[in-house]
Each structure stands twice: as structure tokens, then as C-alpha cells.
Design a protein around this motif. Sequence first.
Motif, PDB file in Angstrom:
ATOM      1  N   GLY A 104       0.825  -1.204   0.000  1.00 54.34           N
ATOM      2  CA  GLY A 104       0.000   0.000   0.000  1.00 54.34           C
ATOM      3  C   GLY A 104       0.856   1.250   0.000  1.00 54.34           C
ATOM      4  N   SER A 105       0.257   2.344  -0.377  1.00 54.84           N
ATOM      5  CA  SER A 105       0.987   3.601  -0.506  1.00 54.84           C
ATOM      6  C   SER A 105       0.002   4.755  -0.393  1.00 54.84           C
ATOM      7  N   ASP A 106       0.547   5.960  -0.343  1.00 50.50           N
ATOM      8  CA  ASP A 106      -0.310   7.147  -0.361  1.00 50.50           C
ATOM      9  C   ASP A 106      -1.149   7.184  -1.632  1.00 50.50           C
ATOM     10  N   GLU A 107      -0.577   6.717  -2.738  1.00 46.22           N
ATOM     11  CA  GLU A 107      -1.304   6.720  -4.010  1.00 46.22           C
ATOM     12  C   GLU A 107      -2.514   5.799  -3.943  1.00 46.22           C
ATOM     13  N   ILE A 130       2.760   4.259   4.049  1.00 41.42           N
ATOM     14  CA  ILE A 130       1.708   5.279   4.076  1.00 41.42           C
ATOM     15  C   ILE A 130       2.104   6.376   5.055  1.00 41.42           C
ATOM     16  N   SER A 131       2.050   7.598   4.603  1.00 42.96           N
ATOM     17  CA  SER A 131       2.455   8.738   5.422  1.00 42.96           C
ATOM     18  C   SER A 131       1.238   9.366   6.103  1.00 42.96           C
ATOM     19  N   TYR A 152      -0.047  -1.823  13.732  1.00 41.79           N
ATOM     20  CA  TYR A 152       1.394  -1.632  13.610  1.00 41.79           C
ATOM     21  C   TYR A 152       1.745  -0.591  12.559  1.00 41.79           C
ATOM     22  N   GLY A 153       1.274   0.602  12.794  1.00 42.79           N
ATOM     23  CA  GLY A 153       1.593   1.714  11.914  1.00 42.79           C
ATOM     24  C   GLY A 153       1.743   2.985  12.730  1.00 42.79           C
ATOM     25  N   PHE A 154       2.511   3.912  12.216  1.00 45.91           N
ATOM     26  CA  PHE A 154       2.703   5.194  12.869  1.00 45.91           C
ATOM     27  C   PHE A 154       1.591   6.162  12.478  1.00 45.91           C
ATOM     28  N   LEU A 155       1.148   6.942  13.434  1.00 43.73           N
ATOM     29  CA  LEU A 155       0.280   8.083  13.163  1.00 43.73           C
ATOM     30  C   LEU A 155       0.682   9.196  14.128  1.00 43.73           C
ATOM     31  N   SER A 156       0.860  10.378  13.610  1.00 39.47           N
ATOM     32  CA  SER A 156       1.167  11.508  14.473  1.00 39.47           C
ATOM     33  C   SER A 156      -0.115  12.037  15.110  1.00 39.47           C
TER      34      SER A 156
END
Length: 309
Positions: A104-107, A130-131, A152-156
Motif C-alpha cells: 500500500g501507498s499514499d497513491e 503510508i504517510s 502496527y503503523g505510525f500516526l502523528s
Amino acid sequence: MASSSTPPPPAEETESRNWAELPRDVTAMILKKVGVVDILQSAQKVCMAWRSISKDPALWRSIDMRNCGDDLWDDMAFDVEKMATHAIDRSCGQLLEFTFGGFGSDELLRYIGERASQLRRLQLVYPYSISDEGLIEAARKLPLLEELHIYYGFLSKEALLNVGRCCPLLKSLKFNNRGFRAPHMEYDDEALAIAETMPGLHQLQLFGNNLTNDGLKAILDGCPNLESLDLRHCFNVNLGGTLGRRCSEQIKHLRRPHDSTDDLMFLIMGSSFSTTNILYRCNSSSGGGKLHPTGIFSANICSFGRRYL
């Protein structure tokens, strides 16, 4: 003594089964069990009837690309993200649930936002590419989103604030980030963002989060509709005394920091994996490990997750 069993009829007398003659709804149920990849790669090529059913938008209202299998990682003839966009296209705007893991990606998120504005549930498993900006942009186009599950992902804090503001119907949030920070680091930014912008939450899972009692109090104050709260492995939280009584009174289904994790989905990062391993992510162009600056995966965790997601 002669056998009492009746011998099978000759092969030429055995009635053959024509799968193409199955009722359309039965075939659709079978194809749903087959899965996205097998439909696009094989099943739709069986016959014209199956191809017609495979293009029915109703078949693509729920897309789960979590269990893609090792072939998709090792055989680069498969472009998983391209398959995902094909699946989204076939939903014709009727997509309600989408789950993907390990790619997966931002796109791709942007594509979901543009083509699936009716989406109600989004699950991201290991969203290592993914940002925050990508998720924020997608959230702005998904105003009907009710469930967001991130494993298991980062989120600010900023990303969570934007998700809460852009998705006012959000009822379920799972934000599991075990292993991303030092076990006893105190960090309430995520809890405060949830408390500030997600008052409609009914279910919240924060496995392995570093929130403290202050962050928990903010959530209890800011999310008055909360019925289910999962704080397993949130070891900075102390549910003794007044706070523990408040949780018991306010929350119907409470999982405490030291409760069993046997039923927890995607429990990959645990004590069985060494924290000293070199951190890698899957490199889709070579099939090997590539050093990732965010350090989400180790090589053995990635291999384990591939098999058991």
C-alpha cells in the motif's frame, strides 16, 4: 463371500458437473470465498458466466487483501497494488469495506478516496509506506467512515486530529502500535487527539500504547459514548483506585493492560522476537529486505506476518 457393495458406474456413465450452470447467487458466494487475487488471476477466466459475475459491483463491496499469500511477495509477476485498484474499480463506487496488509501507498489511499467515497470501514495492516499526509488526504474524502483499524503503523497527533475532524461518524478506532517506542516511555499525544476529535467513538483499542492515566482520563471525558476499551499492554496505565472504578462503571467491555492477548488479531510483535534484529521492510522489487528508516519491521517479523495475517 461376494462383496455386498455396489461397484461404481463406469466413468462414461458418471454425470459430469457443469459449474457454469450453478445459480448466479451461489456462484457469487463461491467467488467471495475465493478472494480478490484468485478472482482476478484465475476464476474470472473459467467461463463467460463467471467473468460476468466477477464484474458485478456487489461482489466488490468488501475487499480483503490481507491474505494474499507468499506468491504475491515472491513472484513479482503479481502487482498487488495494481490488483487493488482493479478491485476498487469493479466496485463502481459501492465499496464499503477495504482491508490491506503488507503493501500500500499514499497513491493507493488517494485512489480509495477518489473512487470509494461511501467507504465505511478501512483496515491497514503494516502500512509501512503510508504517510500521515496520505492518510489525512484520504480521510478528507471519506466523510462516511465509521471504522478505522490500524495495526502496527505510525500516526502523528496531527494525523489523528485530522482523521477525527474529517470523519465525524467514526465509531470504532483500533490503533495498535506495539513495539514502536520504548516500553515505558510516556506519551499522551495520541490519546489527547482521540479525546479532542472523536466524541462518537463506541469502540477503542490501543494495544501497546504509551498513554498514561492522564491520557486515559482525557479519553473518558472526551468520548462519552465509549462502550468497549482495550488497553492491553498499555503498561503506563494504572487502573487502581478511582480511575479503575470509573472505567468499570463507564465502560461495558474493558480489557486491562495485563489481560490475556490470546484472542488479539495481528499479534506479531511480542517478546518472542528480539528487539536487536536489524529492522527491515519487504522490498517488492527484489523480494528481500530493505532498511526502512521508520524501523517498523524486522526480517523475521515480516516473514511471520506474511504467513499468518
